[in-house]
Design an enzyme around this catalytic site. Structure first.
Site, PDB file in Angstrom:
ATOM      1  N   LYS A  44     -18.559 -48.127  41.054  1.00  0.00           N
ATOM      2  CA  LYS A  44     -19.143 -48.060  42.393  1.00  0.00           C
ATOM      3  C   LYS A  44     -19.877 -46.725  42.544  1.00  0.00           C
ATOM      4  O   LYS A  44     -19.389 -45.691  42.092  1.00  0.00           O
ATOM      5  CB  LYS A  44     -18.043 -48.189  43.452  1.00  0.00           C
ATOM      6  CG  LYS A  44     -18.565 -48.263  44.885  1.00  0.00           C
ATOM      7  CD  LYS A  44     -17.448 -48.502  45.895  1.00  0.00           C
ATOM      8  CE  LYS A  44     -17.974 -48.571  47.319  1.00  0.00           C
ATOM      9  NZ  LYS A  44     -16.905 -48.801  48.323  1.00  0.00           N
ATOM     10  N   SER A  93     -17.434 -52.614  51.778  1.00  0.00           N
ATOM     11  CA  SER A  93     -18.591 -51.910  51.267  1.00  0.00           C
ATOM     12  C   SER A  93     -18.765 -52.020  49.752  1.00  0.00           C
ATOM     13  O   SER A  93     -19.846 -51.720  49.248  1.00  0.00           O
ATOM     14  CB  SER A  93     -18.502 -50.417  51.628  1.00  0.00           C
ATOM     15  OG  SER A  93     -17.415 -49.815  50.938  1.00  0.00           O
ATOM     16  N   SER A 121     -12.665 -52.423  52.167  1.00  0.00           N
ATOM     17  CA  SER A 121     -13.868 -52.448  51.323  1.00  0.00           C
ATOM     18  C   SER A 121     -13.668 -52.892  49.879  1.00  0.00           C
ATOM     19  O   SER A 121     -14.647 -53.090  49.160  1.00  0.00           O
ATOM     20  CB  SER A 121     -14.550 -51.074  51.318  1.00  0.00           C
ATOM     21  OG  SER A 121     -15.220 -50.858  52.524  1.00  0.00           O
TER      22      SER A 121
END
Lengths: 486, 95
Positions: A77, A152, A176
């Site tokens: 990420k 997210s 998330s």
């Protein structure tokens, strides 16, 4: 082919020398090149570094010093700082930020020889539940390209769901990891607060942020946890506690497991088709010998309001370091220092980030601090106490991860409050600091549904065991979105 | 609780955040909606509850006050927008 294998299977193939890490890495890099245009799940693809890491991994494999993740490709990420590689956090503010150091998670994954394919797309500064707030454009859900992948960690979820990477890292401040895992048919784990170092993980809400693995199976999450977890003196909130081997308990029997079902998680707002799917998964657990008890988390309904004070307050403090002086975006021709701050930040941050900075600044401003931040912290204790009471009675808590399946792009982007409510079942877990998972549990409206499993503090092994047992009896987690099988 | 345009401007100033004049009404609207959601907190009495700052009520860990990092100024300043002689440059503050 390789893209349909799990991390554990690829690891076994590498160890058996059926494939080399360079071949595997090149294979996934080619697949990303060919297919990511459809879903936009990567911000940066680090082909050159990946192949160098793969070469080094092959040497380790040949020398017999390999570990389970040596040579296995994964996606990172873009919230994690990676030395020499853009670490944008999905923001224009950090579009030019080449991190001068590695996050601890990055260092640890490098140490075991895992191969980073690239950095995945995400909501800007991890603020969002749909991946529509990224400076680099929305990510599309591989199960239906008109729908959001969740957020997210939406880029990580979409990349793994589309088989562009066998696994990915994520972070979870209010859901998330779990919510995108649910919306994309993945297995995702948010560990106990303090279990994985936050050093070098670009901070959103420091008392809530926690990194974790996203993969197709619980077994793969266990392998990643073995590499990611552990005390770090560079993170002042890291917990000094020994890290177990997360694969040891995977095959333990779950007979007699006591599951608590909070009545608040099955009320108004839950899509009836999602409810049906989650109930069927719980029935499966009963068939496997688990007992089910109804419980109550009476204050959980206040989680969303509490979160939207705590998280923005902490984010407004954390993001104050982005000021156009030391790194990141700087406006042209500032006329004075105030103009430099205001325009650099005004140009660098997107709308949702600005909203949260404003809410947080307001909640922390003179005269409002007690009414908002202290009040929210008091309620946070009540929410947390509800879980403590529940765990005196049950081993794990189960319910839906998200009240709905993936929604259409644009459907909620003009209405922040309705977007915030998509994390209604995940947020309480962050406020309490507990570990939670989402596992594939079936489909509703032809889209994936996740079952959320919440455990007591530091019981990640138990959660993985509970998830693995289910995955031995079901094949939801093996389903692949149409068009991405080949 | 709802916010008007003037309040939004004041908060934006406190946050050192430029907001386009044309966008202020829309911010006032969405921020008011969020505060309305947040106001649900007042439904529960919390007079005797201790605020919770850390999920495990852990205290900040302390360490000995010794140097643990090497000086890497050049490396860190290599990514700065503007530097000179090892200093970060900003517009003149003092006449």
């Amino acid at each position: 082919m390789y893209h349909n294998k799990t991390l554990a299977q690829l690891s076994a193939m590498l160890q058996a020398k059926e494939v080399s890490s360079v071949e595997l890495t090149q294979y996934f890099l080619d697949r990303i090149k060919a297919r990511d245009g459809e879903i936009n799940s990567f911000i940066s693809v680090t082909a050159e570094q990946a192949l160098a890491q793969a070469k080094a991994a092959d040497e380790r494999l040949a020398a017999g010093t390999a570990e389970p993740l040596t040579g296995v490709p994964f996606a990172q990420k873009d919230i994690f700082c990676t030395e020499g590689v853009r670490s944008s956090c999905g923001s224009k503010m950090l579009d030019n930020f080449i991190s001068p150091y590695d996050a601890t998670v990055v260092t640890k994954l490098k140490a075991v020889g895992a191969v980073m394919l690239g950095k995945t797309n995400m909501d800007e500064f991890a603020m969002g539940s749909s991946n529509e707030t990224s400076f680099y454009g929305s990510v599309k859900n591989p199960w239906d390209l008109k729908k959001v992948p969740g957020g997210s960690s939406g880029g990580s979820a979409a990349a793994v769901a589309a088989r562009l990477a066998p696994a990915a890292t994520g972070t979870d401040t209010g859901g998330s990891i779990r919510q995108p895992a649910s919306l994309c048919n993945l297995t995702g784990l948010k560990p106990t607060y303090g279990r994985i170092s936050r050093y070098g993980m670009i901070a959103f809400a420091s008392s809530l942020d926690q990194a974790g693995p996203m993969a197709r199976t619980a077994e793969d999450c266990a392998l990643l946890m073995n590499a990611m977890a552990g005390f770090d003196e560079k993170d002042s909130t890291s917990i000094e506690k020994e890290v177990p081997d997360y694969t040891t308990d995977l095959n333990k029997s779950i007979k007699g497991l006591k599951i608590g079902l909070p009545k608040e998680f099955f009320g108004e707002g839950l899509d009836p088709e999602v409810a049906k799917t989650v109930e069927a998964a719980i029935q499966q657990y009963k068939d496997m010998g688990a007992e089910v008890v109804e419980i109550s988390l009476p204050n959980s309904g206040l989680s969303v309001p509490v979160y939207y004070v705590v998280a923005p307050a902490e984010c407004s403090s954390n993001l104050s370091r982005m000021d156009g002086v030391r790194f990141g975006h700087r406006c042209e021709e500032p006329k004075d220092l105030e103009d430099l701050y205001k325009r650099s930040r005004g140009e660098g941050f997107g709308e949702e980030v600005k909203r949260r900075i404003l809410i947080g600044t307001y909640a922390l401003s003179a005269g409002y601090y007690d009414a908002y931040y202290i009040k929210a912290q008091k309620l946070r204790r009540l929410i947390s106490d509800d879980f403590k009471k529940a765990f005196e009675q049950v081993d794990v808590i189960m319910g839906p991860t998200s009240p709905n399946v993936a929604f259409n792009m644009g459907e909620k982007s003009d209405d922040p409050v309705s977007m915030y409510l998509s994390d209604i079942y995940t947020i309480a877990v962050n406020l309490a600091g507990l570990p939670g998972m989402s596992i594939p549990a079936g489909f509703a409206h032809d889209m994936p549904v996740g079952l959320q499993v919440i455990g007591n503090y530091f019981e990640e092994s138990h959660l993985l065991n509970v998830a693995h047992a289910y995955q031995q009896q079901t094949d939801w987690h093996e389903r692949c979105p149409a068009g991405f099988e080949d | 609780m709802s916010l008007d345009a003037e309040q939004v401007k004041k908060i934006a100033h406190l946050a050192r955040l430029e907001i386009n004049e044309a966008d202020i009404p829309s911010y006032a609207g969405t921020l008011s909606n969020i505060l309305e959601l947040v106001d649900q907190m007042s439904a529960v009495n919390t007079d005797d509850v201790e605020p919770m700052a850390h999920p495990m009520d852990a205290n900040q860990r302390l360490r000995a006050d010794v140097v643990t990092e090497n000086n890497q100024r050049e490396k860190f300043q290599a990514i700065a927008p503007k530097t000179e002689d090892g200093l970060y440059l900003v517009p003149q503050v003092i006449e």
